[in-house]
Design a protein around this motif. Structure first.
Motif, short mmCIF file in Angstrom:
data_model
loop_
_atom_site.label_atom_id
_atom_site.label_comp_id
_atom_site.label_asym_id
_atom_site.label_seq_id
_atom_site.Cartn_x
_atom_site.Cartn_y
_atom_site.Cartn_z
N ARG A 1 -53.68 1.51 14.82
CA ARG A 1 -53.20 0.44 15.69
C ARG A 1 -51.98 0.89 16.49
NH1 ARG A 1 -54.66 -4.84 15.19
NH2 ARG A 1 -53.40 -6.40 16.27
N SER B 1 -55.92 -5.88 3.67
CA SER B 1 -56.62 -5.21 4.76
C SER B 1 -57.61 -6.18 5.38
CB SER B 1 -57.36 -3.96 4.25
OG SER B 1 -56.45 -2.99 3.79
N PRO C 1 -58.84 -0.63 9.88
CA PRO C 1 -57.74 -0.18 10.76
C PRO C 1 -57.84 1.27 11.19
CG PRO C 1 -56.97 -0.38 8.50
CD PRO C 1 -58.36 -0.91 8.52
N THR C 2 -58.74 2.06 10.58
CA THR C 2 -58.87 3.47 10.94
C THR C 2 -59.94 3.71 11.99
OG1 THR C 2 -60.33 3.75 9.02
CG2 THR C 2 -58.01 4.30 8.73
N ASN D 1 -53.80 3.95 9.70
CA ASN D 1 -53.90 2.89 10.70
C ASN D 1 -53.77 3.51 12.09
OD1 ASN D 1 -53.72 0.48 12.23
ND2 ASN D 1 -52.72 -0.58 10.53
N ASP E 1 -53.75 -3.56 8.37
CA ASP E 1 -53.49 -3.06 7.02
C ASP E 1 -52.00 -3.23 6.74
OD1 ASP E 1 -53.48 -1.87 4.61
OD2 ASP E 1 -54.05 0.14 5.28
N THR F 1 -48.10 6.13 10.60
CA THR F 1 -49.35 5.96 9.85
C THR F 1 -50.34 7.08 10.13
OG1 THR F 1 -50.26 4.54 11.60
CG2 THR F 1 -49.10 3.47 9.78
#
Length: 381
Positions: free
Chosen positions: A134, A173, A177-178, A132, A164, A51
């Motif tokens: 994560r 979403s 997530p960013t 993302n 996401d 990602t």
């Protein structure tokens, strides 16, 4: 109905009683030397499950620079097999496609009196095409102050709460997530100089400029430690004479910040959140004489589709016919009158009588402010 419940709930906090509560000095003011400083840095997050930024240019350049510093030459000649494969893919020699890496901006707040070796939290935000963060891990990143000097070093595993997920053309979403955080992810490396140890006076700043509050703090300090100990500079600041010995100065400021004073009443404000319909009215809001009427006109259009049948043996054809009915209604909301000097309770009662919705309440407050009847600062966010 919603507006009524909202405003009735607000009354509980501000109109419960006329009791006077004293506040501690530490809750009203802070030492000027204890101010925080903002830090910023550019870094890379690795370990993402595809990602990341991919072949984004500045992400690739940053990764090559890190690899070169670690003794790995990313531009070294490749094997014949690798060259053939890259030619087939029309890729340039030495190109990196790092889908598990993301370029990020790292920010932190350096607290006042922070010492080298202490840990502080950092915020990480993607600046490229990463979708993302994560599960990622931030590589060693220097955090600089406004003077360009490095004050902290950050590194560690990210804590991202945003989710996401996408499948079969659908996407869900939750959160962002960013963006992510690393609790205690940075180590302070440099001490920020402050005048607390050297100055004759300790300057204290009131959190909200108010002459009454500043005077109350000054009087409380002078009453407990002698006249002339504290001197007001303006509505925001006051200077306090403190012992020269550092340990005595710390103990003295501990006693000062635990003094209890009665702060001044805050400025009358009405805060309106137009997005959520939230309205907060402070206790000191007053309204001069004004008459208010609020109502909306509703127009309802209903259509009925029918079929017109021809008479028997008339050789006619069936024809579709649409019948429409239009109804106009206007609620009979009563007009209410504000007497001069009306207080918050009467404002709420009057607005609730007409059953105003949050949007209607906002319109009423804005109209009262425009007419000059609302004796308060109206803040719309």
């Amino acid at each position: 109905m919603f507006g009524k419940k909202l405003l009735v709930g607000l009354l509980i906090g501000w109109l419960a009683a006329g009791n006077v509560w004293a506040d501690r000095v530490k809750d009203l003011a802070s030492v000027a030397a204890a101010r925080s400083n903002q830090l910023i840095g550019f870094g890379l997050v690795v370990g993402l499950p595809g990602t990341g930024d991919g072949d984004l240019s500045f992400t690739t350049q940053s990764m090559k620079a890190i690899l070169n510093r670690l003794g790995i030459n990313s531009d070294a000649p490749l094997s014949d097999f690798t060259k053939l494969r890259e030619v087939e893919e029309k890729a340039s020699l030495g190109k990196l496609d790092i889908k598990n890496t993301a370029a990020v901006m790292v920010t932190a707040e350096l607290p006042g009196f922070a010492k080298p070796g202490q840990k502080i939290d950092v915020n990480v935000s993607a600046i490229g095409k990463a979708s993302n963060l994560r599960g990622g891990n931030l590589l060693l990143t220097s955090l600089r102050g406004v003077d360009g000097e490095v004050y902290s070093i950050a590194q560690g595993a990210l804590t991202a709460t945003g989710i996401d997920a996408a499948a079969a053309g659908s996407k869900v979403s939750i959160g962002v997530p960013t963006s992510a955080r690393i609790p205690g992810g940075a180590t302070v490396e440099r001490l920020v100089e402050n005048p607390f140890e050297q100055s004759d006076h300790v300057v204290m700043n009131v959190r909200e400029a108010d002459f009454t509050t500043t005077t109350a703090i000054m009087n409380a300090i002078n009453k407990n430690f002698g006249d002339g100990t504290a001197r007001a500079i303006d509505a925001m600041s006051l200077a306090v004479r403190a012992p020269a010995d550092l340990s005595q100065r710390v103990a003295f400021m501990s006693m000062v910040e635990n003094l209890e004073v009665q702060p001044g009443e805050p400025q009358a404000r009405v805060v309106v959140n137009s997005k959520t319909g939230t309205v907060v009215i402070s206790r000191n809001v007053r309204v001069t004489a004004a008459a208010v009427s609020h109502g909306t006109i509703s127009v309802a259009v209903s259509a009925t589709n029918e079929v017109s049948q021809p008479a028997p043996l008339s050789q006619g054809q069936t024809t579709p016919v649409q019948n429409a009915e239009v109804a106009v209604s206007e609620p009979k909301n009563p007009m209410f009158l504000f007497q001069p000097g009306v207080d918050l309770r009467q404002i709420v009662d009057a607005v609730n009588q007409v059953g105003a919705t949050p949007s209607a309440l906002i319109a009423i407050l804005e109209a009262l402010k425009s007419s000059g009847s609302l004796r308060a600062e109206l803040i719309v966010i």
